[in-house]
Design a protein around this motif. Structure first.
Motif, PDB file in Angstrom:
ATOM      1  N   MET A   1       0.966  -1.221  -0.132  1.00 38.25           N
ATOM      2  CA  MET A   1       0.045  -0.070   0.013  1.00 38.25           C
ATOM      3  C   MET A   1       0.917   1.313  -0.024  1.00 38.25           C
ATOM      4  O   MET A   1       2.017   1.117   0.475  1.00 38.25           O
ATOM      5  CB  MET A   1      -0.902   0.037   1.323  1.00 38.25           C
ATOM      6  CG  MET A   1      -2.210  -0.844   1.186  1.00 38.25           C
ATOM      7  SD  MET A   1      -3.494  -0.569   2.246  1.00 38.25           S
ATOM      8  CE  MET A   1      -2.717  -1.058   3.808  1.00 38.25           C
ATOM      9  N   SER A   2       0.404   2.322  -0.465  1.00 43.47           N
ATOM     10  CA  SER A   2       1.191   3.552  -0.612  1.00 43.47           C
ATOM     11  C   SER A   2       0.788   4.443   0.702  1.00 43.47           C
ATOM     12  O   SER A   2       0.115   3.937   1.397  1.00 43.47           O
ATOM     13  CB  SER A   2       0.618   4.505  -2.097  1.00 43.47           C
ATOM     14  OG  SER A   2      -0.582   4.654  -1.921  1.00 43.47           O
ATOM     15  N   THR A   4      -0.398   7.263   0.813  1.00 45.74           N
ATOM     16  CA  THR A   4      -1.590   7.849   0.715  1.00 45.74           C
ATOM     17  C   THR A   4      -2.729   6.981   1.510  1.00 45.74           C
ATOM     18  O   THR A   4      -3.509   7.503   2.294  1.00 45.74           O
ATOM     19  CB  THR A   4      -2.143   8.082  -0.493  1.00 45.74           C
ATOM     20  OG1 THR A   4      -1.188   8.821  -1.579  1.00 45.74           O
ATOM     21  CG2 THR A   4      -3.565   8.795  -0.747  1.00 45.74           C
ATOM     22  N   TYR A   5      -2.610   5.568   1.326  1.00 45.22           N
ATOM     23  CA  TYR A   5      -3.751   4.800   1.924  1.00 45.22           C
ATOM     24  C   TYR A   5      -3.603   4.929   3.481  1.00 45.22           C
ATOM     25  O   TYR A   5      -4.366   4.712   4.266  1.00 45.22           O
ATOM     26  CB  TYR A   5      -3.509   3.438   1.448  1.00 45.22           C
ATOM     27  CG  TYR A   5      -4.096   3.319  -0.026  1.00 45.22           C
ATOM     28  CD1 TYR A   5      -5.535   3.501  -0.405  1.00 45.22           C
ATOM     29  CD2 TYR A   5      -3.358   2.838  -1.157  1.00 45.22           C
ATOM     30  CE1 TYR A   5      -5.737   3.384  -1.790  1.00 45.22           C
ATOM     31  CE2 TYR A   5      -3.566   2.794  -2.307  1.00 45.22           C
ATOM     32  CZ  TYR A   5      -5.028   3.123  -2.612  1.00 45.22           C
ATOM     33  OH  TYR A   5      -5.582   3.114  -3.907  1.00 45.22           O
ATOM     34  N   TRP A   6      -2.050   4.728   3.747  1.00 42.87           N
ATOM     35  CA  TRP A   6      -2.088   4.549   5.312  1.00 42.87           C
ATOM     36  C   TRP A   6      -2.351   5.742   5.904  1.00 42.87           C
ATOM     37  O   TRP A   6      -2.669   5.801   7.118  1.00 42.87           O
ATOM     38  CB  TRP A   6      -0.386   4.337   5.420  1.00 42.87           C
ATOM     39  CG  TRP A   6      -0.158   2.860   5.156  1.00 42.87           C
ATOM     40  CD1 TRP A   6       0.731   2.374   4.209  1.00 42.87           C
ATOM     41  CD2 TRP A   6      -0.319   1.783   6.018  1.00 42.87           C
ATOM     42  NE1 TRP A   6       0.927   1.046   4.350  1.00 42.87           N
ATOM     43  CE2 TRP A   6       0.220   0.697   5.435  1.00 42.87           C
ATOM     44  CE3 TRP A   6      -1.214   1.586   7.148  1.00 42.87           C
ATOM     45  CZ2 TRP A   6      -0.156  -0.555   5.833  1.00 42.87           C
ATOM     46  CZ3 TRP A   6      -1.224   0.434   7.744  1.00 42.87           C
ATOM     47  CH2 TRP A   6      -0.901  -0.769   7.101  1.00 42.87           C
ATOM     48  N   LEU A   8      -4.865   7.835   4.839  1.00 40.56           N
ATOM     49  CA  LEU A   8      -6.220   7.796   5.011  1.00 40.56           C
ATOM     50  C   LEU A   8      -6.674   6.813   6.158  1.00 40.56           C
ATOM     51  O   LEU A   8      -7.460   7.105   7.124  1.00 40.56           O
ATOM     52  CB  LEU A   8      -6.936   7.305   3.823  1.00 40.56           C
ATOM     53  CG  LEU A   8      -8.411   7.119   3.687  1.00 40.56           C
ATOM     54  CD1 LEU A   8      -9.064   8.536   4.109  1.00 40.56           C
ATOM     55  CD2 LEU A   8      -8.849   6.756   2.503  1.00 40.56           C
ATOM     56  N   ILE A   9      -5.899   5.656   6.391  1.00 43.08           N
ATOM     57  CA  ILE A   9      -6.253   4.840   7.620  1.00 43.08           C
ATOM     58  C   ILE A   9      -5.873   5.452   8.881  1.00 43.08           C
ATOM     59  O   ILE A   9      -6.683   5.553   9.654  1.00 43.08           O
ATOM     60  CB  ILE A   9      -5.635   3.575   7.247  1.00 43.08           C
ATOM     61  CG1 ILE A   9      -6.110   2.872   6.194  1.00 43.08           C
ATOM     62  CG2 ILE A   9      -5.473   2.759   8.658  1.00 43.08           C
ATOM     63  CD1 ILE A   9      -5.223   1.330   5.609  1.00 43.08           C
TER      64      ILE A   9
END
Length: 98
Positions: A1-2, A4-6, A8-9
């Motif tokens: 995962m990039s 950006t995903y982390w 957002l999480i």
């Protein structure tokens, strides 16, 4: 995962935690206020509002079954007996062709 995903999480986790902390702090403040008596009545009021909104626009047999269930609730003060009597009343009215 990039990344950006982390991010957002992480942001969603912080938001969820913040909502819970705000509710906890708000609850403590309400319990300490002069409006604390309303919390004792809130569960019953929520149930009544849910039942009333679900009965709106229903046909007469539904209202009759709800009245029978209300009578059972008053007489027995037992949730399962109330549900059983209400369902039986509704089924009986359906069997009678109402």
């Amino acid at each position: 995962m990039s990344g950006t995903y982390w991010a957002l999480i992480g942001l969603l986790a912080v938001a969820a935690f913040s909502i819970r902390v705000a509710g906890l702090l708000g609850g403590v403040r309400i319990r300490a206020s002069r409006h604390a008596w309303m919390l004792d009545e809130l569960p019953g009021l929520i149930v009544v509002s849910l039942v009333a909104s679900s009965l709106a626009g229903q046909p007469l047999p539904t209202w009759i079954a709800a009245g029978v269930a209300l009578g059972a609730a008053i007489m027995t003060n037992h949730v399962i007996a109330t549900m059983a009597v209400g369902v039986a009343a509704y089924a009986g009215l359906g069997w009678l062709g109402m």
